[in-house]
Every structure is written in structure tokens, then in C-alpha cells.
Design an enzyme around this catalytic site. Structure first.
Site, PDB file in Angstrom:
ATOM      1  CE  LYS A 255      36.643  32.571  65.341  1.00 19.12           C
ATOM      2  NZ  LYS A 255      37.221  33.286  66.720  1.00 19.12           N
TER       3      LYS A 255
ATOM      4  CG  ASP B 238      49.557  42.279  54.203  1.00 15.85           C
ATOM      5  OD1 ASP B 238      49.963  41.651  53.508  1.00 15.85           O
ATOM      6  OD2 ASP B 238      49.088  43.433  54.228  1.00 15.85           O
TER       7      ASP B 238
ATOM      8  CG  ASP C  73      44.816  39.044  52.031  1.00 16.94           C
ATOM      9  OD1 ASP C  73      45.721  39.318  51.608  1.00 16.94           O
ATOM     10  OD2 ASP C  73      43.793  39.938  52.352  1.00 16.94           O
TER      11      ASP C  73
ATOM     12  CG  ASP D  48      40.447  34.100  67.557  1.00 19.82           C
ATOM     13  OD1 ASP D  48      40.730  33.170  67.464  1.00 19.82           O
ATOM     14  OD2 ASP D  48      39.397  34.496  68.579  1.00 19.82           O
TER      15      ASP D  48
ATOM     16  CE1 TYR E 259      40.683  36.883  50.302  1.00 23.33           C
ATOM     17  CE2 TYR E 259      41.600  37.357  47.975  1.00 23.33           C
ATOM     18  CZ  TYR E 259      41.428  37.623  49.235  1.00 23.33           C
ATOM     19  OH  TYR E 259      42.398  38.527  50.020  1.00 23.33           O
TER      20      TYR E 259
HETATM   21  C1  IPM Z   1      47.547  39.702  48.456  1.00 21.02           C
HETATM   22  C2  IPM Z   1      46.755  40.905  47.989  1.00 21.02           C
HETATM   23  C3  IPM Z   1      45.651  40.348  47.127  1.00 21.02           C
HETATM   24  C4  IPM Z   1      44.896  39.425  48.003  1.00 21.02           C
HETATM   25  C5  IPM Z   1      44.845  41.409  46.402  1.00 21.02           C
HETATM   26  C6  IPM Z   1      45.591  42.416  45.590  1.00 21.02           C
HETATM   27  C7  IPM Z   1      43.695  40.888  45.749  1.00 21.02           C
HETATM   28  O1  IPM Z   1      46.336  41.331  49.012  1.00 21.02           O
HETATM   29  O2  IPM Z   1      48.185  39.113  47.294  1.00 21.02           O
HETATM   30  O3  IPM Z   1      47.747  39.418  49.468  1.00 21.02           O
HETATM   31  O4  IPM Z   1      44.028  39.824  48.613  1.00 21.02           O
HETATM   32  O5  IPM Z   1      45.009  38.286  47.586  1.00 21.02           O
HETATM   33 MG    MG Z   2      47.110  40.600  50.878  1.00 18.38          MG
END
Ligand code: IPM
Ligand code: MG
Length: 366
Positions: free
Chosen positions: A190, A250, A246, A222, A135
Site C-alpha cells: 500500500k 482467506d 492474513d 486493494d 501484528y
Molecule cells: C491466521 C489467523 C491468525 C492470524 C489468528 C488466529 C491470530 O487468522 O493464521 O490467519 O491472524 O494470523
Molecule cells: Mg487469518
């Protein structure tokens, strides 16, 4: 206690408004000051993270953040895109430890896309390193390749990197968090392919020597993605880098039925933090009053607990959210047959009412 309130874009303003009403209902000595961030700040001041907004965030005891981003900014140069606001805040405030709990509320077991028995009682904590990795790694950019599969062709590149202190401090955070839970940490890497993550793994093992009471296991990313949908309850604390965190957060969020339920905390060395829902700005439903404000309200609870030393008040909010769910109120993202569909504002109203001990009876069923 001073709180910087940064609503941002899309549904950000709607959900933050409800979290603010909930905070105000607590009648604590809180000073709330808001400032534009993301696309909204770009429109008003030509930059997604204006100096004044950054200064406010730095001066505050904690930051309550909504969401940033809209497709209409996709063509802007990267440094002016809304996402740079949250990345800039994380970096400038040194918020390296990101806590993303994935809790499956009993009332919402059936909202998950997985079988109820796989997710019932799920309570895992993803700890994502937030200021390093690919990042932020330099160098990055575009150039003409001098080697690789197509020398002479245009190419883009980023740099994945982690230093020893960066890995050590997030490992300490994870082991200490595990001590307050089931004493188990899964470090996701990884290391079979990447030098950065072999170093990550070696360093986590070294730090672990100071936590003999905590069990440490290692998993390739993975496989972790697969195990999260196969047997999510086998996890407790998961610690990983910025990029993998990240993605996995999710995935973990969705196991709980809706990303609209999940709060997050991003902390610095001294527990100063930025609190935001795990979801994004959802431009497709912005302005319609239908977004789920609970992730933001629960983020405000995390803020009270971690940065403002008000654990009892945090529990008040969390109980109020439980009461509202038990009463059957649901925004569209968590709605199911037999529950009552409500909008953002009505959900906020119900949480405020539950806080006041007014109960939420009579609101069940439509
Ligand atoms: C998160 C989001 C952010 C990230 C974006 C909006 C930059 O996806 O907070 O997970 O990738 O960290
Ligand atoms: Mg995110």
C-alpha cells in the site's frame, strides 16, 4: 524425528486426530508428543501457551498445530486469549515465512463460489511475512489522545513497522519459491499511502536485482483483493506483509471451494516449521465429527516435505487425498450433488486406506 502435536480448541482435536493417524500409517520413525495449547491450555494451566508446550515446540523437529480460539474467551485480557498461543509460537520460534498455497482441486472446481473456468487449475502461493508488521509492532495500547481529530478523547493505537532485514529475508524466500514455480512474484503493498509499504516496495526491488530470472510486479492491496476474484490465475507467487497476507490468504482460500482444504507452513531460517490448516477452530461445528480433516492432513504432508526431508512420503499423502476426492467422498464444506457426504473420521479412514494402496472403490455415492 520428533513432532510436537498441538491440537488446540474447537475442531482442532478432531482434525489433528486424523492427521496423526495418517502419519502413523506411514510407518516412519516419528515420535509424536502432544501438549495443550490455546483455550484448552488456558483451562488446564491458566495460560494459552504454557512453558512446557513452548519447550516441547522448541525441542521438536516440527510442530503440527490444529486451531485455537472460541468466542467464550473473547472477554479475557488479550494476553490470555487463545490466539496469543499461535502468535507466541510464531514469534518465539522465529517462524517468519508463512506459505499458504491456494490450489483448486479438479474434483472441487464446482465447490468454488466463482465460475469454474476462473478457478479450474488454480495454483497460487501466498507468502505472508509472519512475525512483523502491525501484528507485533510496538508501541500499541490505549491512551488519551493529545492530537488527531479528537484531542482529549480515549483512543487505541497499533504500530505498523518493517525493518530492512525483515523485508529482505521474506523477499528472498519469495524469489526462491518462484524459481521452483513459474518465476513470477507479485509483491502486494500500500505504497501509495503507507511509509512502511513504500519501504517494503523499495526493498523488494533491491532484493530482486539478485533474481533477474524472476519477473517482479507490484500491486496495491486493494487492487490485489479485486484481481484475486477477477482473474486469480494471473497470480503465481504473492508476497506481502503480515496484515495484508492474513486477509488475502482467506480470500484466496475461498476461491478453491473451501478453506477446509488448505494447508499452511510457517518456517524459520532453517526450515524448521509449524504446520497448520489455514482455517480456524470453527466452534460452531466442534465436537460434531463433521469437520474436514484434509487441510490438516495436507499440512502434515507439507511438514514431511519442508522440515523432515521426506518428499516421497508427502506425495504419498497428497495422492491418497486425491484418490479419496476422486472416489467422491466429501465432508459437508465441499459436498455437492452426486458426491458422498462423510464425517471427519470416515474421511481420515479413507485417506489411511488409500495410503495402504487399498483404494477407495465402493465408497462412491451413498
Ligand atoms: C491466521 C489467523 C491468525 C492470524 C489468528 C488466529 C491470530 O487468522 O493464521 O490467519 O491472524 O494470523
Ligand atoms: Mg487469518
Amino acid at each position: 524425528m520428533k513432532i510436537a502435536v498441538l491440537p488446540g480448541d474447537g475442531i482442532g482435536t478432531e482434525i489433528i486426530a486424523e492427521a496423526v493417524r495418517v502419519l502413523q500409517a506411514l510407518e516412519l520413525p516419528l515420535e509424536l508428543e502432544s501438549a495443550p495449547v490455546g483455550g484448552a491450555a488456558y483451562e488446564a494451566h491458566g495460560h494459552p501457551l504454557p512453558e512446557a508446550t513452548l519447550a516441547l515446540a522448541k525441542a521438536a523437529d516440527a510442530v503440527l498445530f490444529g486451531a485455537v480460539g472460541d468466542w467464550k474467551y473473547d472477554k479475557l485480557p488479550r494476553e490470555l486469549r487463545p490466539e496469543q498461543a499461535i502468535l507466541g509460537l510464531r514469534k518465539q520460534l522465529g517462524l517468519f515465512a508463512n506459505f499458504r498455497p491456494a490450489i483448486c482441486y479438479e474434483q472441487l472446481t464446482h465447490a468454488s463460489s466463482l465460475k469454474p473456468e476462473l478457478v479450474a487449475g488454480l495454483d497460487i502461493l501466498i507468502i505472508r511475512e509472519l512475525t512483523g508488521d502491525i501484528y507485533f509492532g510496538q508501541p500499541r495500547g490505549r491512551r488519551v489522545a493529545t492530537d488527531g481529530n479528537f484531542p482529549g478523547a480515549e483512543e487505541a493505537y497499533d504500530t505498523m513497522r518493517y525493518s530492512r532485514p525483515e523485508i529482505e529475508r521474506i523477499a528472498h524466500v519469495a524469489f526462491q519459491a518462484a524459481r521452483r514455480r513459474s518465476k513470477k512474484v507479485t509483491s502486494v503493498d500500500k505504497s501509495n499511502v503507507l511509509e512502511t509499504f513504500q519501504f517494503w516496495k523499495d526493498t523488494v526491488i533491491e532484493v530482486h536485482a539478485q533474481y533477474p530470472d524472476v519477473t517482479l510486479e507490484h500491486m496495491y492491496v486493494d487492487n490485489a483483493a479485486m484481481q484475486l476474484v477477477k482473474a486469480p490465475k494471473a497470480f503465481d507467487v504473492v508476497v506481502t506483509g503480515n496484515m495484508f497476507g492474513d486477509i488475502l490468504s482467506d480470500e484466496a482460500a475461498m476461491l478453491t471451494g473451501s478453506i477446509g482444504m488448505l494447508p499452511s507452513a510457517s518456517l524459520d531460517q532453517h526450515n524448521k516449521g509449524l504446520y497448520e490448516p489455514s482455517h480456524g477452530s470453527a466452534p460452531d461445528i466442534a465436537g460434531k465429527g463433521v469437520a474436514n480433516p484434509l487441510a490438516t492432513i495436507l499440512s502434515a504432508a507439507m511438514m514431511l516435505r519442508y522440515s523432515l526431508n521426506q518428499a516421497a512420503q508427502a506425495e504419498r499423502i497428497e495422492s491418497a487425498v486425491q484418490a479419496v476426492l476422486s472416489a467422491g467422498l466429501r465432508t459437508g464444506d465441499i459436498w455437492s450433488e452426486g458426491t458422498r457426504r462423510v464425517g471427519t473420521r470416515e474421511m481420515g479412514d479413507a485417506v489411511v486406506a488409500a495410503l495402504g494402496g487399498k483404494g477407495v472403490t465402493g465408497l462412491t455415492r451413498s
